[in-house]
Motif scaffolding. Structure first.
Motif, PDB file in Angstrom:
ATOM      1  N   GLY A 112       0.818  -1.204   0.000  1.00  0.00           N
ATOM      2  CA  GLY A 112       0.000   0.000   0.000  1.00  0.00           C
ATOM      3  C   GLY A 112       0.855   1.259   0.000  1.00  0.00           C
ATOM      4  O   GLY A 112       1.914   1.317  -0.602  1.00  0.00           O
ATOM      5  N   LEU A 133      -5.370  -4.608   2.335  1.00  0.00           N
ATOM      6  CA  LEU A 133      -5.491  -3.306   1.682  1.00  0.00           C
ATOM      7  C   LEU A 133      -6.912  -3.058   1.187  1.00  0.00           C
ATOM      8  O   LEU A 133      -7.535  -3.924   0.564  1.00  0.00           O
ATOM      9  CB  LEU A 133      -4.522  -3.221   0.497  1.00  0.00           C
ATOM     10  N   VAL A 142      -5.012   1.571   4.263  1.00  0.00           N
ATOM     11  CA  VAL A 142      -4.345   2.014   3.031  1.00  0.00           C
ATOM     12  C   VAL A 142      -2.892   1.537   2.968  1.00  0.00           C
ATOM     13  O   VAL A 142      -2.241   1.673   1.926  1.00  0.00           O
ATOM     14  CB  VAL A 142      -4.381   3.549   2.902  1.00  0.00           C
ATOM     15  N   GLY A 143      -2.378   0.991   4.072  1.00  0.00           N
ATOM     16  CA  GLY A 143      -0.991   0.527   4.082  1.00  0.00           C
ATOM     17  C   GLY A 143      -0.758  -0.508   5.165  1.00  0.00           C
ATOM     18  O   GLY A 143      -1.434  -0.511   6.197  1.00  0.00           O
TER      19      GLY A 143
END
Length: 421
Positions: free
Chosen positions: A151, A183, A197-198
């Motif tokens: 991500g 993700l 997101v990561g």
């Protein structure tokens, strides 16, 4: 040059023949050096590994970073505790003011972050408990290492807009979504939904029980404030910390520290004669304490190991005296055929040094075997410096153990020596 090289090769050949002729005695005599080198290099190797592991466990504090906090990491003098207690905590307003007042060329980033533990994350039927939730500003990745392997990091718009997005540790991602990538997936905590997101790189176990990225969750500080009101005083809520990343061309961060001190005094409206009501903490404080501790431990280990090496040296010296006694007749023959004193001296000195080098190499090999033993929290390694130290000590012990027998052999009268049996 050629004569010197020939002398060295001849001395080496005589030493090798002498060692092969008395193989059992050679093995027994080098055991002392093997044990000695093993003892001292093993101690140094374990100390180096412990220090490296502890420093790795403390890497969450960052490098070349100055933290603006209420409490100092080290108390000194007779400063009354209540003065620390009455200090205000850093605020988001002070963070924005510090960003504005600090010269752009004096630092690499200014960040604010706050953390709160004991959170439960849920995603479908899966959940993770006792998770540390950390609210950060955009420049946090400049201050602290955020190793995102899957991500991405936060976008500036997400941080400014207090978006409910998150970067999670490896263990959290694996536990919440064991059958696929985390993700883009959503988890809930404290009544809020966050989109992942990561995912951060797996750190594994640490020697010390310090914060780990594996069980950490980063969210924008605005989203964090929706759940926990960042405290501006007392001990309620999560406490904010300001952090400033220094530049490599500022040795000791002295210039940056002066800039931060001036800016914070200006922000808090302190008069020239008033004391600072904030602390500037630096990881070097912890690093210096660790260095001093392991310097003492290393010194104690060196003293203990030196006794083992000393015993090995006496053993080599004793064997060399016996070797000289046994080869007195040969020494006489060599000298009668024109051998110089230095040739005889180098012959026995090379034998002692060669013997110690074999013993030292064996000791280093035993230490190397220790490094191959798998460990989860403590990775034992042997650096090249320790290998060089071990071989150098072997040479020194060889010279000290063999110099007196070699000198006695080189100074023998050839007539007396050749008649001895």
């Amino acid at each position: 040059m050629m004569k010197t090289l020939r002398l060295v090769l001849e001395s080496f050949r005589f030493a090798w023949q002498a060692l092969r002729a008395n193989l059992l005695r050679t093995i027994l005599s080098l055991l002392g050096v093997t044990v000695g080198i093993f003892a001292i290099i093993a101690v140094f190797t374990v100390v180096d590994s412990l220090e490296a592991s502890i420093r790795q466990s403390m890497n969450f504090v960052g490098d070349k970073v100055i933290y603006v906090q209420k409490w100092p990491w080290a108390f000194g003098g007779e400063y009354p505790w209540w003065k620390y207690f009455n200090r205000p905590l850093p605020t988001q307003r002070e963070f924005r003011s510090l960003q504005r007042l600090l010269p752009a060329d004096s630092h690499r980033g200014v960040a604010l972050f706050a953390a709160q533990g004991g959170n439960t994350l849920k995603a479908g039927d899966n959940s993770v408990e006792s998770v540390a939730l950390q609210g950060v500003t955009f420049d946090f990745r400049r201050v602290s290492d955020v190793p995102v392997t899957e991500g991405r990091y936060f976008l500036p718009q997400e941080v400014e807009g207090a978006a409910n997005v998150a970067i999670v540790g490896y263990d959290i991602a694996h536990n919440l979504y064991p059958n696929g990538s985390a993700l883009g997936k959503v988890f809930r905590t404290r009544g809020q939904k966050f989109t992942i997101v990561g995912v951060m790189e797996k750190e594994g176990k640490k020697l010390l029980d310090t914060p780990s990225n594996d069980t950490n969750v980063l969210v924008p500080v605005g989203a964090f404030s929706k759940i926990f009101a960042i405290s501006t005083g007392g001990f309620t809520g999560a406490q904010a910390i300001l952090a400033v990343k220094g530049r490599d061309d500022d040795p000791g961060l002295q210039n940056l520290e002066s800039e931060i001190r001036g800016a914070m005094r200006n922000i808090r409206g302190l008069k020239p004669r008033e004391e600072d009501n904030f602390a500037l903490n630096r990881p070097e404080m912890l690093a210096d304490a660790i260095t001093k501790l392991f310097s003492v431990i290393g010194l104690v280990g060196a003293v203990i190991g030196s006794f083992a090496i000393l015993v090995g040296g006496f053993g080599i010296a004793n064997i060399m005296f016996v070797s000289v006694k046994e080869r007195t007749n040969i020494i006489g023959i060599q000298k009668s055929l024109g051998a110089k004193n230095y040739f005889i001296l180098f012959q026995f000195l090379f034998e002692a040094v060669f013997l110690c080098l074999i013993g030292g190499a064996a000791g280093l090999f035993l230490v190397y075997l220790i490094t191959l033993v798998p460990q989860d929290s403590l990775k034992v390694f042997m650096s090249m410096n320790r290998i060089v130290l071990g071989l150098s000590l072997s040479v020194v012990i060889g010279v000290l153990s063999g110099i007196i027998p070699a000198v006695l052999a080189s100074n023998m009268d050839p007539v007396i020596a050749i008649r001895s049996k």
